[in-house]
Design a protein around this motif. Structure first.
Motif, PDB file in Angstrom:
ATOM      1  N   GLU A  64       0.828  -1.197   0.000  1.00  0.00           N
ATOM      2  CA  GLU A  64       0.000   0.000   0.000  1.00  0.00           C
ATOM      3  C   GLU A  64       0.869   1.256   0.000  1.00  0.00           C
ATOM      4  OE1 GLU A  64      -2.646  -0.641   3.310  1.00  0.00           O
ATOM      5  OE2 GLU A  64      -3.568  -2.375   2.318  1.00  0.00           O
ATOM      6  N   ALA A  65       1.928   1.272   0.790  1.00  0.00           N
ATOM      7  CA  ALA A  65       2.836   2.419   0.843  1.00  0.00           C
ATOM      8  C   ALA A  65       3.553   2.599  -0.497  1.00  0.00           C
ATOM      9  CB  ALA A  65       3.848   2.243   1.977  1.00  0.00           C
ATOM     10  N   PHE A  66       3.970   1.501  -1.119  1.00  0.00           N
ATOM     11  CA  PHE A  66       4.639   1.580  -2.415  1.00  0.00           C
ATOM     12  C   PHE A  66       3.727   2.209  -3.468  1.00  0.00           C
ATOM     13  CE2 PHE A  66       5.169  -0.247  -6.649  1.00  0.00           C
ATOM     14  CZ  PHE A  66       6.432   0.232  -6.961  1.00  0.00           C
ATOM     15  N   PHE A  67       2.471   1.762  -3.522  1.00  0.00           N
ATOM     16  CA  PHE A  67       1.543   2.304  -4.517  1.00  0.00           C
ATOM     17  C   PHE A  67       1.251   3.780  -4.252  1.00  0.00           C
ATOM     18  CE2 PHE A  67       1.182  -1.877  -6.072  1.00  0.00           C
ATOM     19  CZ  PHE A  67       0.556  -1.822  -7.312  1.00  0.00           C
ATOM     20  N   GLU A  68       1.237   4.204  -3.001  1.00  0.00           N
ATOM     21  CA  GLU A  68       1.058   5.626  -2.690  1.00  0.00           C
ATOM     22  C   GLU A  68       2.230   6.444  -3.214  1.00  0.00           C
ATOM     23  OE1 GLU A  68       0.155   6.320   1.439  1.00  0.00           O
ATOM     24  OE2 GLU A  68      -1.412   4.794   1.416  1.00  0.00           O
ATOM     25  N   ARG A  69       3.451   5.909  -3.083  1.00  0.00           N
ATOM     26  CA  ARG A  69       4.621   6.614  -3.606  1.00  0.00           C
ATOM     27  C   ARG A  69       4.637   6.586  -5.131  1.00  0.00           C
ATOM     28  NH1 ARG A  69       6.965   3.481   0.370  1.00  0.00           N
ATOM     29  NH2 ARG A  69       8.009   2.153  -1.158  1.00  0.00           N
ATOM     30  N   LEU A  70       4.204   5.479  -5.717  1.00  0.00           N
ATOM     31  CA  LEU A  70       4.208   5.325  -7.172  1.00  0.00           C
ATOM     32  C   LEU A  70       3.314   6.353  -7.857  1.00  0.00           C
ATOM     33  CD1 LEU A  70       4.949   3.541  -9.682  1.00  0.00           C
ATOM     34  CD2 LEU A  70       2.805   2.329  -9.226  1.00  0.00           C
ATOM     35  N   ALA A  71       2.109   6.548  -7.333  1.00  0.00           N
ATOM     36  CA  ALA A  71       1.145   7.472  -7.923  1.00  0.00           C
ATOM     37  C   ALA A  71       0.501   8.284  -6.804  1.00  0.00           C
ATOM     38  CB  ALA A  71       0.102   6.701  -8.719  1.00  0.00           C
ATOM     39  N   PRO A  72       1.207   9.306  -6.321  1.00  0.00           N
ATOM     40  CA  PRO A  72       0.679  10.094  -5.202  1.00  0.00           C
ATOM     41  C   PRO A  72      -0.463  11.005  -5.649  1.00  0.00           C
ATOM     42  CG  PRO A  72       2.742  11.032  -5.963  1.00  0.00           C
ATOM     43  CD  PRO A  72       2.529   9.761  -6.741  1.00  0.00           C
ATOM     44  N   PRO A  88      -4.660   9.026  -9.739  1.00  0.00           N
ATOM     45  CA  PRO A  88      -3.739   8.073  -9.109  1.00  0.00           C
ATOM     46  C   PRO A  88      -4.332   6.662  -9.026  1.00  0.00           C
ATOM     47  CG  PRO A  88      -3.711  10.129  -7.907  1.00  0.00           C
ATOM     48  CD  PRO A  88      -4.818  10.240  -8.924  1.00  0.00           C
ATOM     49  N   SER A  89      -5.650   6.557  -8.806  1.00  0.00           N
ATOM     50  CA  SER A  89      -6.262   5.226  -8.727  1.00  0.00           C
ATOM     51  C   SER A  89      -6.221   4.512 -10.075  1.00  0.00           C
ATOM     52  CB  SER A  89      -7.697   5.318  -8.206  1.00  0.00           C
ATOM     53  OG  SER A  89      -8.563   5.900  -9.159  1.00  0.00           O
ATOM     54  N   HIS A  90      -6.367   5.267 -11.165  1.00  0.00           N
ATOM     55  CA  HIS A  90      -6.288   4.653 -12.497  1.00  0.00           C
ATOM     56  C   HIS A  90      -4.861   4.166 -12.791  1.00  0.00           C
ATOM     57  CE1 HIS A  90     -10.368   5.682 -13.424  1.00  0.00           C
ATOM     58  NE2 HIS A  90     -10.142   6.983 -13.344  1.00  0.00           N
ATOM     59  N   ILE A  91      -3.869   4.943 -12.397  1.00  0.00           N
ATOM     60  CA  ILE A  91      -2.471   4.532 -12.599  1.00  0.00           C
ATOM     61  C   ILE A  91      -2.169   3.270 -11.796  1.00  0.00           C
ATOM     62  CG2 ILE A  91      -0.052   5.177 -12.186  1.00  0.00           C
ATOM     63  CD1 ILE A  91      -0.972   8.124 -12.726  1.00  0.00           C
ATOM     64  N   ARG A  92      -2.606   3.242 -10.549  1.00  0.00           N
ATOM     65  CA  ARG A  92      -2.364   2.077  -9.698  1.00  0.00           C
ATOM     66  C   ARG A  92      -3.046   0.829 -10.263  1.00  0.00           C
ATOM     67  NH1 ARG A  92      -3.537   5.479  -4.146  1.00  0.00           N
ATOM     68  NH2 ARG A  92      -1.710   6.832  -4.342  1.00  0.00           N
ATOM     69  N   THR A  93      -4.240   0.997 -10.835  1.00  0.00           N
ATOM     70  CA  THR A  93      -4.933  -0.129 -11.457  1.00  0.00           C
ATOM     71  C   THR A  93      -4.178  -0.618 -12.691  1.00  0.00           C
ATOM     72  OG1 THR A  93      -7.068   0.597 -10.624  1.00  0.00           O
ATOM     73  CG2 THR A  93      -7.102  -0.880 -12.524  1.00  0.00           C
ATOM     74  N   ALA A  94      -3.652   0.319 -13.487  1.00  0.00           N
ATOM     75  CA  ALA A  94      -2.892  -0.065 -14.681  1.00  0.00           C
ATOM     76  C   ALA A  94      -1.672  -0.905 -14.310  1.00  0.00           C
ATOM     77  CB  ALA A  94      -2.466   1.181 -15.462  1.00  0.00           C
ATOM     78  N   VAL A  95      -1.047  -0.572 -13.202  1.00  0.00           N
ATOM     79  CA  VAL A  95       0.127  -1.323 -12.738  1.00  0.00           C
ATOM     80  C   VAL A  95      -0.294  -2.663 -12.137  1.00  0.00           C
ATOM     81  CG1 VAL A  95       2.034  -1.334 -11.090  1.00  0.00           C
ATOM     82  CG2 VAL A  95       1.524   0.732 -12.399  1.00  0.00           C
ATOM     83  N   GLY A  96      -1.354  -2.651 -11.347  1.00  0.00           N
ATOM     84  CA  GLY A  96      -1.785  -3.868 -10.660  1.00  0.00           C
ATOM     85  C   GLY A  96      -2.507  -4.856 -11.548  1.00  0.00           C
ATOM     86  N   GLY A  97      -3.285  -4.371 -12.487  1.00  0.00           N
ATOM     87  CA  GLY A  97      -4.021  -5.249 -13.384  1.00  0.00           C
ATOM     88  C   GLY A  97      -5.392  -5.620 -12.856  1.00  0.00           C
TER      89      GLY A  97
END
Length: 138
Positions: A64-72, A88-97
């Protein structure tokens, strides 16, 4: 060859990993398909699916902390239609799948000893999310 499909609903409290392993495994076993393939699809663009360690809560906290740093959250995104956590939620989804494919062996998902299935909520507000599950096999 048989098939089964359903929609699994998951309530999220806000951002973070919500384990759905039990619900997925229970549904899979109930289909009485011994050997096959389970496909999971998250029907959203601001939440993702992943298989991750389900033993240590530290793993979830670190992810969770990593994804916050990835797309703040913050300025710098053109797309903010639903607020500062929107893009940021769309970017995190693109990375997570949003899809997983899991073999079914002996009537259950063939997960490893420490593996769990998680829905990763990327929005701040609670949501009801949907995971489409499809199982094919015999």
């Amino acid at each position: 060859m048989r098939q089964a499909a359903t929609i699994i609903r998951v309530r999220t409290p806000g951002p973070g990993l919500v384990e759905v392993t039990a619900e997925i495994c229970d549904w899979t076993r109930a289909q009485e398909i011994r050997t096959g393939l389970l496909s999971l699809f998250c029907r959203h663009t601001s939440a993702s699916l992943l298989i991750q360690e389900n033993y240590s809560a530290d793993v979830r906290a670190d992810l969770e902390a990593f994804f916050e740093r990835l797309a703040p959250e913050g300025p710098g995104y053109a797309h903010q239609d639903e607020g500062p956590d929107d893009m940021p939620s769309h970017i995190r989804t693109a990375v997570g799948g949003v899809t997983l494919a899991i073999p079914v062996v002996a009537g259950a998902p063939a997960l490893g000893a420490w593996q769990g299935i998680f829905l990763f909520e990327h929005r701040r507000a609670p949501h009801e999310r949907q995971i489409a599950a499809h199982l094919i096999g015999e």
